[in-house]
Scaffold this active site. Structure first.
Site, PDB file in Angstrom:
ATOM      1  N   ASP A  58       0.838  -1.203   0.000  1.00 30.38           N
ATOM      2  CA  ASP A  58       0.000   0.000   0.000  1.00 30.38           C
ATOM      3  C   ASP A  58       0.876   1.258   0.000  1.00 30.38           C
ATOM      4  O   ASP A  58       0.633   2.208  -0.752  1.00 30.38           O
ATOM      5  CB  ASP A  58      -0.907  -0.030   1.233  1.00 30.38           C
ATOM      6  CG  ASP A  58      -1.732   1.239   1.377  1.00 30.38           C
ATOM      7  OD1 ASP A  58      -2.543   1.533   0.483  1.00 30.38           O
ATOM      8  OD2 ASP A  58      -1.562   1.943   2.393  1.00 30.38           O
ATOM      9  N   ASN A 121      -6.600  -6.457  -2.386  1.00 30.46           N
ATOM     10  CA  ASN A 121      -5.670  -6.563  -1.257  1.00 30.46           C
ATOM     11  C   ASN A 121      -4.448  -7.392  -1.646  1.00 30.46           C
ATOM     12  O   ASN A 121      -3.311  -7.064  -1.290  1.00 30.46           O
ATOM     13  CB  ASN A 121      -6.365  -7.213  -0.057  1.00 30.46           C
ATOM     14  CG  ASN A 121      -7.497  -6.364   0.489  1.00 30.46           C
ATOM     15  OD1 ASN A 121      -7.582  -5.173   0.212  1.00 30.46           O
ATOM     16  ND2 ASN A 121      -8.373  -6.975   1.266  1.00 30.46           N
ATOM     17  N   GLU A 124      -1.988  -5.415  -3.711  1.00 28.52           N
ATOM     18  CA  GLU A 124      -1.113  -4.588  -2.874  1.00 28.52           C
ATOM     19  C   GLU A 124       0.008  -5.434  -2.274  1.00 28.52           C
ATOM     20  O   GLU A 124       1.171  -5.009  -2.236  1.00 28.52           O
ATOM     21  CB  GLU A 124      -1.920  -3.929  -1.754  1.00 28.52           C
ATOM     22  CG  GLU A 124      -2.788  -2.778  -2.218  1.00 28.52           C
ATOM     23  CD  GLU A 124      -3.519  -2.110  -1.077  1.00 28.52           C
ATOM     24  OE1 GLU A 124      -3.661  -0.878  -1.103  1.00 28.52           O
ATOM     25  OE2 GLU A 124      -3.959  -2.822  -0.150  1.00 28.52           O
TER      26      GLU A 124
END
Length: 232
Positions: A58, A121, A124
């Site tokens: 991230d 997710n 990332e």
């Protein structure tokens, strides 16, 4: 020479070959990528999952996207660049990009945790793994050449609304209308939680949304309300 290359590639595991179709190279640290593509609901890995790599990815993604936008839009001010970065690193966009590069075929998870955000997710986490395995130059190349250039038109993205919730709260403030979001209910277990949220305008329900997080449910409710109010 050809025989040696053939032997080299034939020794690669099925996982490495699938990774190659996404990355365009074979990883140095294969286990790092396995971890990046393993959700915490997947029990067979002895507790090893991708949340820490997701945290790192991230941060790396935000930094690299910031670099790209700074160069792409030399006249863009801080507010514009921040909004553009928010659009690119949003869960919606990351989910879309993960599916575009077929990352969903590599992610391991328990069926009880199945939801589309799982793939964003994992993307990332993959960015975090590439950074640790190959460094800044390689991860920046992956983000720009594999994710952004083939799948996102940055000029079109400038026209998209960052957040329906932000837009409608701004409208309420400008028009002196009391606008609040209220959680109506939450159902399901931790891995598959579902929230229902209502948008109230002056106490009257104007929109309702559901999602795997309160934020997503609020966005959906705000989007429905925005279309009713004809806010542009």
């Amino acid at each position: 020479m050809f025989t040696q290359l053939l032997h080299y590639f034939s020794k690669k595991s099925s996982f490495e070959k699938k990774l190659y179709t996404v990355l365009g190279y074979y990883p140095k640290n294969r286990e790092l990528y396995r971890q990046a593509l393993t959700h915490k609901s997947y029990k067979k890995r002895g507790g090893l999952h991708n949340e820490r790599l997701e945290f790192l990815g991230d941060a790396v993604l935000g930094f690299v996207v910031g670099e790209i936008l700074y160069q792409k839009f030399p006249k863009g001010n801080e507010g514009f660049l921040t909004q553009m970065r928010s659009k690119i690193v949003s869960r919606k966009t990351l989910n879309k990009l993960a599916l575009e590069i077929k990352l969903n075929k590599l992610v391991r998870y328990h069926k009880s945790a199945a939801h589309q955000s799982l793939y964003g997710n994992a993307l990332e986490a993959l960015v975090g793994a590439i950074y640790l395995d190959k460094g800044h130059h390689k991860v920046a190349e992956f983000i720009q050449k594999t994710l952004l250039l083939p799948h996102l038109d940055l000029n079109d993205l400038t026209k998209e609304v960052v957040s329906y919730k932000s837009k409608i709260l701004e409208w309420g403030q400008q028009n002196k209308k009391k606008t609040i979001f209220k959680v109506l209910e939450s159902t399901g277990k931790d891995h598959k939680k579902l929230y229902k949220v209502a948008l109230l305008l002056e106490g009257e329900k104007l929109g309702e949304g559901t999602g795997s997080s309160i934020k997503r449910a609020e966005e959906q409710a705000a989007q429905k309300a925005q279309s009713q109010l004809l806010i542009k």
